[in-house]
Design an enzyme around this catalytic site. Sequence first.
Site, PDB file in Angstrom:
ATOM      1  N   HIS A 162       2.761   2.197   5.229  1.00 39.00           N
ATOM      2  CA  HIS A 162       1.978   1.449   3.993  1.00 39.00           C
ATOM      3  C   HIS A 162       1.614   0.053   4.719  1.00 39.00           C
ATOM      4  CE1 HIS A 162       6.474   0.558   4.387  1.00 39.00           C
ATOM      5  NE2 HIS A 162       5.997  -0.577   3.907  1.00 39.00           N
TER       6      HIS A 162
ATOM      7  N   HIS B 228       0.434  -3.548   3.548  1.00 36.16           N
ATOM      8  CA  HIS B 228       0.911  -4.772   2.425  1.00 36.16           C
ATOM      9  C   HIS B 228      -0.649  -5.328   2.312  1.00 36.16           C
ATOM     10  CE1 HIS B 228       5.357  -4.719   2.439  1.00 36.16           C
ATOM     11  NE2 HIS B 228       5.092  -4.154   3.527  1.00 36.16           N
TER      12      HIS B 228
HETATM   13  P1  AMP Z   1       8.489  -2.512   4.487  1.00 34.25           P
HETATM   14  O1  AMP Z   1       9.728  -3.695   4.672  1.00 34.25           O
HETATM   15  O2  AMP Z   1       7.246  -2.973   5.197  1.00 34.25           O
HETATM   16  O3  AMP Z   1       9.056  -1.329   4.567  1.00 34.25           O
HETATM   17  O4  AMP Z   1       8.056  -2.854   2.945  1.00 34.25           O
HETATM   18  C1  AMP Z   1       8.594  -2.233   2.116  1.00 34.25           C
HETATM   19  C2  AMP Z   1       8.229  -2.545   0.535  1.00 34.25           C
HETATM   20  O5  AMP Z   1       8.416  -1.732  -0.350  1.00 34.25           O
HETATM   21  C3  AMP Z   1       9.150  -3.985   0.300  1.00 34.25           C
HETATM   22  O6  AMP Z   1       8.261  -4.849   0.068  1.00 34.25           O
HETATM   23  C4  AMP Z   1       9.771  -3.778  -0.958  1.00 34.25           C
HETATM   24  O7  AMP Z   1       9.547  -4.461  -2.060  1.00 34.25           O
HETATM   25  C5  AMP Z   1       8.918  -2.525  -1.543  1.00 34.25           C
HETATM   26  N1  AMP Z   1       9.310  -1.283  -2.507  1.00 34.25           N
HETATM   27  C6  AMP Z   1      10.449  -0.808  -2.194  1.00 34.25           C
HETATM   28  N2  AMP Z   1      10.756   0.194  -3.206  1.00 34.25           N
HETATM   29  C7  AMP Z   1       9.806  -0.134  -4.136  1.00 34.25           C
HETATM   30  C8  AMP Z   1       9.321   0.572  -5.329  1.00 34.25           C
HETATM   31  N3  AMP Z   1      10.038   1.537  -5.983  1.00 34.25           N
HETATM   32  N4  AMP Z   1       8.208   0.261  -5.927  1.00 34.25           N
HETATM   33  C9  AMP Z   1       7.465  -0.617  -5.255  1.00 34.25           C
HETATM   34  N5  AMP Z   1       7.755  -1.196  -4.053  1.00 34.25           N
HETATM   35  C10 AMP Z   1       8.840  -1.048  -3.821  1.00 34.25           C
END
Ligand code: AMP
Length: 140
Positions: A102, A104
């Site tokens: 993903h 950001h």
């Molecule tokens: P990373 O640390 O790059 O793996 O980022 C994971 C991101 O996913 C974090 O910024 C979380 O806030 C986001 N996240 C986790 N669960 C959900 C969810 N159910 N809906 C939207 N965002 C999420």
Amino acid sequence: MNDQTETIFAKILRKEIPSVAVYEDDDVYAFLDAHPVNPGHTLVIPKKPSKGFLDAEPEVLEKLIVAVQKITQAVKIGMKADGINLHQNEGAAAGQEVFHLHIHIIPRFENDGYEHWHGKSYTSEEEAEKTANEIRKNLV
Ligand code: AMP
């Protein structure tokens, strides 16, 4: 069933858990991060999963990055942002929590308090050259 099938983002793609959609096409889905750095913080994911950036297929990355540009433009205008950070955490040591690639998209505002990393320095030109060489020799 591989690891990616079981991530929270796979469940979001299958609509098993809710998300707030921003954009969708045949290859990409974008939705609001549940814990935004700033309002409008958006996550863009390929529908074809990989754990991260390094194991993603080039064809998937091509479609992803084009969609990221389109969505970034909309985030910047829609949020009236002063700037944008694009961010991707590759691996747990880098802060990755969800192992489905993903990107950001983080809208930024003057004095919003979100800090960049604090850089170190190389001790010598020789150290910098040696460091660059460790990278260059691994390019394939
Ligand atoms: P990373 O640390 O790059 O793996 O980022 C994971 C991101 O996913 C974090 O910024 C979380 O806030 C986001 N996240 C986790 N669960 C959900 C969810 N159910 N809906 C939207 N965002 C999420």
